[in-house]
Design an enzyme around this catalytic site. Structure first.
Site, PDB file in Angstrom:
ATOM      1  N   ALA A  23       0.800   4.341  -8.284  1.00 23.17           N
ATOM      2  CA  ALA A  23       0.878   5.050  -9.354  1.00 23.17           C
ATOM      3  C   ALA A  23       2.118   5.835  -9.184  1.00 23.17           C
ATOM      4  O   ALA A  23       2.505   6.591  -8.094  1.00 23.17           O
ATOM      5  CB  ALA A  23      -0.185   5.777 -10.026  1.00 23.17           C
ATOM      6  N   GLU A  77      -5.191  -1.776  -6.125  1.00 20.54           N
ATOM      7  CA  GLU A  77      -6.076  -2.101  -7.331  1.00 20.54           C
ATOM      8  C   GLU A  77      -5.390  -3.307  -8.262  1.00 20.54           C
ATOM      9  O   GLU A  77      -6.336  -4.228  -8.659  1.00 20.54           O
ATOM     10  CB  GLU A  77      -6.174  -0.914  -8.337  1.00 20.54           C
ATOM     11  N   GLU A 131      -5.743   7.919  -3.005  1.00 17.31           N
ATOM     12  CA  GLU A 131      -5.870   8.831  -4.221  1.00 17.31           C
ATOM     13  C   GLU A 131      -6.579  10.128  -3.725  1.00 17.31           C
ATOM     14  O   GLU A 131      -6.189  11.184  -4.287  1.00 17.31           O
ATOM     15  CB  GLU A 131      -6.654   8.204  -5.326  1.00 17.31           C
TER      16      GLU A 131
END
Length: 705
Positions: free
Chosen positions: A63, A107, A127
């Site tokens: 991300a 992911e 994360e």
């Protein structure tokens, strides 16, 4: 947006290529482009299979975390929506993992039906290091594909795994180790799967087998990781999410994962950890230096002066990076001992399996030794690592002045001394710099780079880039006593020792500090470092403070006189018997006697006062460091304190901690002790910058000089 991903037909396979260099960050533009391309492939009757690939060396770095603070990460289509679309696509999706696949990138691969990877690829869910958990299905899909133990380890540690490991675990389906085009190999693999009528492999159809897990498996796992996760918020939510994967259907597990992700997102720990993430990446930006136009010097050979623990550790950094290194020590016997220690350190690493015997030999082959300064004439960088004494260091630099070639960078490893004073004994102060390594130098990631008044821009930039090369985190500091780290933590030491005089016990101070998140309390740190070292290092500070506060570090001074040096002598602020320690009533008596000598009334001290009096002055000194320009940014101070002095990362460093709790609260606390304490006006006067920012309702991170 149309270029965020590329779309190409290769036979009956649609190749969707992530095209957001350098790391294919999954910002909103790439997410939308991926979803659009995926739908295009699904709608095309000529397409049988879909390959997800990358146009760069990284498959996908995950991300775009800058979106977390703006809300962009939640903008539609969000990452869970993209991953769900991949999994539910009616056609086979194959992830072609050519390099790093981290976080959301992994992911994407987990949501695919099959995964092909290069052997050198590494995959992970980091994360937790940002105070979060994988929020796009990682906690639900990885346990189904690789099992609960692997998933728990990867998710709670954040460590990436190699593709071969994950192939053995069944997460990666095929390794491509042939010397042929990787994307073409992925297309061939997709065609093979199609020809074999390979089934869709949706995680919703995979049940997690927990039959071989002990009944108390999750409880025991929590106990195992507790020492390294104390104070962090995300690890426990990571475990809860994996537990949900074991108990719920995929759709419900994804909902639970999302709820836990949102819990983590708005926490002080997440803000702190993300602050440090960005701060670490910003430390190399040096105000006033254009990195694109400033040349750097070529460092092909390094010399280290001194073969002791610090000198040997410094040398190992360069040997590890493949840089030829020569160590000079005028004492030949000490030199040989030092080389023996280096070899022993490497042999220990070999024994642990983190280094091969061949690598040990290669590194030792890069090492030379000498007792003669004239042998340093071809060194591009010389680092002095001798005793912390100005006269000795000046003597070394005078010798370097005579023996080193023009343009060689001359560095001092001082932790507190004036770099400009050292540079002044040479005719080339532009080449002199401070390189403050932290002990053990071959382990600690932090490197304080001290910019002297006349240090040349190219010398400074060379040092910063070289630090990255040897895998250090470089933080540039101006010249002052103690630079950033030791100066900011000096009041932490001072107040902890003052509290002993006033009635606190070493054990109480230790507990308050470790409860706050420090790996060790200050009294334990003093004993570990050596009371003799602590006293001697502060001799010059006492010379500047004795008129202001005669009781400055009185207890350590008295213990030093009694030859109680800490762990190495078996007695310091505590008594040591092997690795075990216990409290010493004699220390309390020494403190009481010293208190009487300085007319200090002892009393019962609360934990809150101990915490505020030891932590708030760090923040206050940090404000002065920032205002004086010793540090360029508040984040630089946080990186130094977190990486070099054990300030808890889940609090983000002292300046981030102050921003989190409010500068007005810190200011009020300082003013309270300024009025209450006998030396309050001396030590607790708020820094002007702190007063200014608190009054304006701003934060340290808002400050720009």
């Amino acid at each position: 947006m149309s270029n965020a991903s590329l779309y190409q037909l290769r036979g009956s396979t649609a190749v969707i290529t992530l095209n957001q260099p350098p790391v294919n960050g999954l910002g909103q533009a790439l997410r939308q482009s991926l979803l659009t391309s995926l739908q295009r492939a699904v709608d095309d009757d000529a397409v049988d299979t879909i390959v997800l690939a990358s146009s760069g060396k990284v498959f996908c770095g995950g991300a775009d975390i800058t979106e977390f603070s703006t809300g962009g990460a939640l903008a539609k289509p969000d990452l869970p929506q993209v991953c769900n679309a991949i999994e539910t696509a009616p056609k086979l999706v194959i992830a072609a993992i050519n390099g790093l696949a981290l976080g959301g990138g992994f992911e994407l691969a987990l949501a695919s039906d099959y995964r092909i990877a290069l052997p050198q690829a590494r995959l992970g869910l980091p994360e937790v290091n940002l105070g979060l958990l994988p929020g796009a299905g990682g906690t639900q899909r990885l346990p189904r594909l690789g099992g609960v133990p692997l998933a728990l380890d990867m998710i709670t540690s954040g460590r990436p795994y190699g593709a071969a490991q994950l192939c053995d675990a069944g997460v990666v389906d095929r390794l491509h180790d042939a010397d042929t085009d990787f994307v073409e190999a992925a297309v061939t693999y997709a065609a093979q799967l199609s020809a074999e009528s390979a089934p869709k492999r949706r995680c919703e159809d995979i049940a997690i087998d927990t039959s071989e897990l002990p009944d108390n498996y999750f409880t025991e796992f929590r106990t195992t990781i507790a020492p390294r996760t104390h104070g962090y918020y995300a690890p426990e939510r990571c475990i809860q999410a994996v537990e949900a994967a074991c108990e719920l259907p995929l759709a419900e597990g994804l909902q639970r994962e999302n709820a836990l992700f949102m819990e983590c997102l708005d926490t002080p720990q997440a803000r702190a950890q993300q602050h440090l993430f960005f701060a670490e990446r910003g430390v190399g930006k040096i105000p006033g230096i254009d990195t694109s136009s400033t040349p750097v010097r070529d460092i092909r050979k390094v010399a280290v002066i001194g073969s002791g623990t610090m000198g040997g550790g410094i040398a190992m950094n360069f040997l590890n990076a493949g840089i030829p290194t020569i160590i000079l020590d005028l004492n030949a016997e000490a030199l040989q001992r030092g080389i023996g220690v280096i070899r022993k350190n490497y042999e220990y690493t070999v024994k642990k399996g983190r280094l091969s015997s061949e690598q040990l030999d290669q590194r030792m082959a890069l090492l030379q030794t000498t007792t003669d300064y004239t042998d340093l004439d071809d060194a591009d960088l010389v680092i002095e690592a001798v005793f912390e004494n100005m006269d000795i260091k000046k003597k070394v630099f005078r010798a370097l002045e005579q023996s080193c070639k023009p343009g060689a960078i001359l560095a001092t490893n001082t932790s507190t001394l004036d770099v400009d004073e050292i540079a002044a004994v040479t005719s080339r102060p532009q080449d002199v710099i401070g390189l403050h390594f932290f002990s053990p130098a071959n382990v600690m990631k932090l490197l304080e780079i001290v910019r002297g008044e006349q240090t040349a821009d190219d010398a400074l930039l060379t040092a910063v880039q070289l630090a990255r090369r040897i895998k250090k985190v470089p933080v540039v500091s101006g010249v002052c006593w103690g630079f950033i780290g030791n100066r900011a933590t000096e009041p932490y030491v001072r107040e902890s020792m003052a509290l002993l005089l006033e009635g606190a016990t070493p054990a109480q101070i230790d507990r308050v500090h470790t409860d706050f998140g420090m790996p060790m309390g200050l009294p334990s740190v003093v004993d570990l470092a050596g009371i003799d070292i602590v006293v001697q290092a502060r001799a010059d500070r006492r010379a500047h403070t004795v008129d202001l506060d005669p009781s400055y570090c009185a207890v350590p001074r008295k213990l030093f006189e009694l030859e109680r040096f800490g762990q190495k002598s078996g007695r310091g602020l505590f008594i040591y018997e092997g690795r075990a320690r216990r409290e010493d009533p004699e220390v309390l008596q020494i403190a009481a006697t010293a208190a009487e000598e300085f007319a200090i009334e002892q009393r019962e001290l609360g934990d809150e006062e101990i915490l505020e009096r030891t932590i708030y002055p760090i923040i206050n000194e940090g404000a002065r460091i920032l205002e004086e320009g010793i540090a360029a940014r508040s984040g630089d101070i946080d990186v130094v304190l977190a990486y070099g002095f054990g300030f808890p990362r889940y609090r983000g460093g002292p300046m981030q901690y102050a921003d989190e709790i409010g500068l007005d609260r810190v200011l009020a606390g300082l003013n309270k002790y300024r009025k209450q304490l006998r030396y309050g006006e001396t030590w607790f006067k708020p820094a002007p910058l702190l007063e200014k920012l608190a009054k304006a309702g701003k934060k340290f991170r808002d400050y720009r000089p």
